[in-house]
Design a protein around this motif. Structure first.
Motif, PDB file in Angstrom:
ATOM      1  N   SER A  92      55.804  46.868  28.299  1.00  0.00           N
ATOM      2  CA  SER A  92      56.424  47.969  29.029  1.00  0.00           C
ATOM      3  C   SER A  92      55.664  49.247  28.716  1.00  0.00           C
ATOM      4  O   SER A  92      54.953  49.343  27.723  1.00  0.00           O
ATOM      5  CB  SER A  92      57.905  48.114  28.671  1.00  0.00           C
ATOM      6  N   ILE A  93      55.827  50.204  29.620  1.00  0.00           N
ATOM      7  CA  ILE A  93      55.276  51.539  29.415  1.00  0.00           C
ATOM      8  C   ILE A  93      56.448  52.494  29.525  1.00  0.00           C
ATOM      9  O   ILE A  93      57.206  52.469  30.506  1.00  0.00           O
ATOM     10  CB  ILE A  93      54.180  51.865  30.444  1.00  0.00           C
ATOM     11  N   LEU A  94      56.604  53.303  28.478  1.00  0.00           N
ATOM     12  CA  LEU A  94      57.742  54.205  28.403  1.00  0.00           C
ATOM     13  C   LEU A  94      57.299  55.650  28.230  1.00  0.00           C
ATOM     14  O   LEU A  94      56.278  55.919  27.601  1.00  0.00           O
ATOM     15  CB  LEU A  94      58.631  53.826  27.215  1.00  0.00           C
ATOM     16  N   ARG A  95      58.106  56.546  28.750  1.00  0.00           N
ATOM     17  CA  ARG A  95      57.977  57.978  28.497  1.00  0.00           C
ATOM     18  C   ARG A  95      59.310  58.373  27.880  1.00  0.00           C
ATOM     19  O   ARG A  95      60.317  58.483  28.576  1.00  0.00           O
ATOM     20  CB  ARG A  95      57.716  58.755  29.788  1.00  0.00           C
ATOM     21  N   GLY A  96      59.332  58.493  26.559  1.00  0.00           N
ATOM     22  CA  GLY A  96      60.596  58.712  25.866  1.00  0.00           C
ATOM     23  C   GLY A  96      61.484  57.493  26.085  1.00  0.00           C
ATOM     24  O   GLY A  96      61.069  56.366  25.832  1.00  0.00           O
ATOM     25  N   ASP A  97      62.698  57.710  26.582  1.00  0.00           N
ATOM     26  CA  ASP A  97      63.619  56.610  26.850  1.00  0.00           C
ATOM     27  C   ASP A  97      63.468  56.039  28.260  1.00  0.00           C
ATOM     28  O   ASP A  97      64.100  55.047  28.596  1.00  0.00           O
ATOM     29  CB  ASP A  97      65.071  57.070  26.654  1.00  0.00           C
ATOM     30  N   ASP A  98      62.638  56.679  29.090  1.00  0.00           N
ATOM     31  CA  ASP A  98      62.448  56.219  30.469  1.00  0.00           C
ATOM     32  C   ASP A  98      61.428  55.085  30.524  1.00  0.00           C
ATOM     33  O   ASP A  98      60.285  55.249  30.077  1.00  0.00           O
ATOM     34  CB  ASP A  98      61.943  57.356  31.366  1.00  0.00           C
ATOM     35  N   VAL A  99      61.836  53.970  31.100  1.00  0.00           N
ATOM     36  CA  VAL A  99      60.921  52.852  31.309  1.00  0.00           C
ATOM     37  C   VAL A  99      60.208  53.097  32.634  1.00  0.00           C
ATOM     38  O   VAL A  99      60.837  53.177  33.684  1.00  0.00           O
ATOM     39  CB  VAL A  99      61.670  51.499  31.341  1.00  0.00           C
ATOM     40  N   LEU A 100      58.884  53.212  32.568  1.00  0.00           N
ATOM     41  CA  LEU A 100      58.085  53.480  33.760  1.00  0.00           C
ATOM     42  C   LEU A 100      57.569  52.204  34.407  1.00  0.00           C
ATOM     43  O   LEU A 100      57.386  52.142  35.619  1.00  0.00           O
ATOM     44  CB  LEU A 100      56.901  54.386  33.424  1.00  0.00           C
ATOM     45  N   LEU A 101      57.307  51.190  33.596  1.00  0.00           N
ATOM     46  CA  LEU A 101      56.717  49.953  34.083  1.00  0.00           C
ATOM     47  C   LEU A 101      57.096  48.827  33.149  1.00  0.00           C
ATOM     48  O   LEU A 101      57.165  49.023  31.928  1.00  0.00           O
ATOM     49  CB  LEU A 101      55.189  50.099  34.117  1.00  0.00           C
ATOM     50  N   THR A 102      57.346  47.651  33.708  1.00  0.00           N
ATOM     51  CA  THR A 102      57.499  46.444  32.910  1.00  0.00           C
ATOM     52  C   THR A 102      56.469  45.431  33.405  1.00  0.00           C
ATOM     53  O   THR A 102      56.074  45.447  34.571  1.00  0.00           O
ATOM     54  CB  THR A 102      58.915  45.843  33.009  1.00  0.00           C
ATOM     55  N   ALA A 103      56.016  44.585  32.507  1.00  0.00           N
ATOM     56  CA  ALA A 103      54.990  43.601  32.853  1.00  0.00           C
ATOM     57  C   ALA A 103      55.198  42.322  32.070  1.00  0.00           C
ATOM     58  O   ALA A 103      55.708  42.339  30.946  1.00  0.00           O
ATOM     59  CB  ALA A 103      53.601  44.162  32.555  1.00  0.00           C
ATOM     60  N   ARG A 104      54.796  41.245  32.693  1.00  0.00           N
ATOM     61  CA  ARG A 104      54.727  39.939  32.042  1.00  0.00           C
ATOM     62  C   ARG A 104      53.301  39.458  32.275  1.00  0.00           C
ATOM     63  O   ARG A 104      52.856  39.342  33.420  1.00  0.00           O
ATOM     64  CB  ARG A 104      55.744  38.987  32.646  1.00  0.00           C
ATOM     65  N   VAL A 105      52.581  39.209  31.183  1.00  0.00           N
ATOM     66  CA  VAL A 105      51.152  38.914  31.267  1.00  0.00           C
ATOM     67  C   VAL A 105      50.856  37.584  30.578  1.00  0.00           C
ATOM     68  O   VAL A 105      51.173  37.417  29.400  1.00  0.00           O
ATOM     69  CB  VAL A 105      50.323  40.039  30.607  1.00  0.00           C
ATOM     70  N   ARG A 106      50.251  36.650  31.324  1.00  0.00           N
ATOM     71  CA  ARG A 106      49.802  35.381  30.744  1.00  0.00           C
ATOM     72  C   ARG A 106      48.302  35.472  30.536  1.00  0.00           C
ATOM     73  O   ARG A 106      47.561  35.813  31.455  1.00  0.00           O
ATOM     74  CB  ARG A 106      50.108  34.195  31.644  1.00  0.00           C
ATOM     75  N   VAL A 107      47.874  35.220  29.304  1.00  0.00           N
ATOM     76  CA  VAL A 107      46.451  35.178  28.989  1.00  0.00           C
ATOM     77  C   VAL A 107      46.063  33.741  28.680  1.00  0.00           C
ATOM     78  O   VAL A 107      46.837  32.991  28.086  1.00  0.00           O
ATOM     79  CB  VAL A 107      46.082  36.124  27.817  1.00  0.00           C
ATOM     80  N   ALA A 108      44.867  33.380  29.120  1.00  0.00           N
ATOM     81  CA  ALA A 108      44.345  32.038  28.880  1.00  0.00           C
ATOM     82  C   ALA A 108      43.319  32.091  27.756  1.00  0.00           C
ATOM     83  O   ALA A 108      42.547  33.043  27.654  1.00  0.00           O
ATOM     84  CB  ALA A 108      43.698  31.500  30.152  1.00  0.00           C
ATOM     85  N   ALA A 109      43.313  31.054  26.932  1.00  0.00           N
ATOM     86  CA  ALA A 109      42.314  30.920  25.877  1.00  0.00           C
ATOM     87  C   ALA A 109      41.055  30.301  26.496  1.00  0.00           C
ATOM     88  O   ALA A 109      41.136  29.283  27.181  1.00  0.00           O
ATOM     89  CB  ALA A 109      42.843  30.043  24.750  1.00  0.00           C
ATOM     90  N   LEU A 110      39.915  30.939  26.255  1.00  0.00           N
ATOM     91  CA  LEU A 110      38.651  30.469  26.816  1.00  0.00           C
ATOM     92  C   LEU A 110      37.601  30.348  25.723  1.00  0.00           C
ATOM     93  O   LEU A 110      37.598  31.114  24.756  1.00  0.00           O
ATOM     94  CB  LEU A 110      38.135  31.457  27.869  1.00  0.00           C
TER      95      LEU A 110
END
Length: 145
Positions: A92-110
């Protein structure tokens, strides 16, 4: 939860002083990288000692509010799932208590030399698996609106 402070500069924004949407990806990447470094696994160590790199395989973003020039933000990273050849982060990206963005990220092992998928080496896998933290999204128990 791991959090990386970020300040918004002109280079991060469009002509109106609002953060350009693609810049959020860079902030998320930095937070995941610093999370790994905080665990003792910097990118160069992974490449040299484990012949391993992680690459984004899939990403879901929810843009909730804009970030603007001079904002002080916190970019979080939390490992929610570790599999043999991939990992999932809730961010997530926050500005104080405000949530600006949420993300779910899958990374692969290479493989660092061939960029072909491979398993995470056992000692590293065991350490990452121990760092998993369940979130409502990871367990399927999030509240429905």
């Amino acid at each position: 939860m791991f959090s990386l402070p970020v300040r918004i500069y002109w280079e991060d924004t469009d002509a109106g002083g609002v953060v350009y949407h693609a810049q959020y990806l860079a902030f998320l990447e930095r937070a995941r990288t610093e999370w790994m470094r905080a665990q003792g696994y910097g990118q160069e160590l992974l490449r040299l000692d484990y012949d391993l790199v992680f690459a984004v395989r899939a990403m879901t973003l929810d843009f909730l509010k804009p970030a603007r020039l001079d904002d002080a933000l916190a970019v979080t990273a939390q490992l929610v799932e570790c599999r043999r050849a991939s990992a999932v982060f809730a961010q997530s990206i926050l500005r104080g208590d405000d949530v600006l963005l949420t993300a779910r990220v899958r990374v692969a092992a290479l493989d660092a030399g061939t960029f072909r998928p491979r398993g995470i080496p056992q000692p590293l896998y065991d350490e990452l698996k121990a760092l998993e933290q369940a979130t409502p999204e990871a367990t399927g128990t999030e509240k429905q609106a």
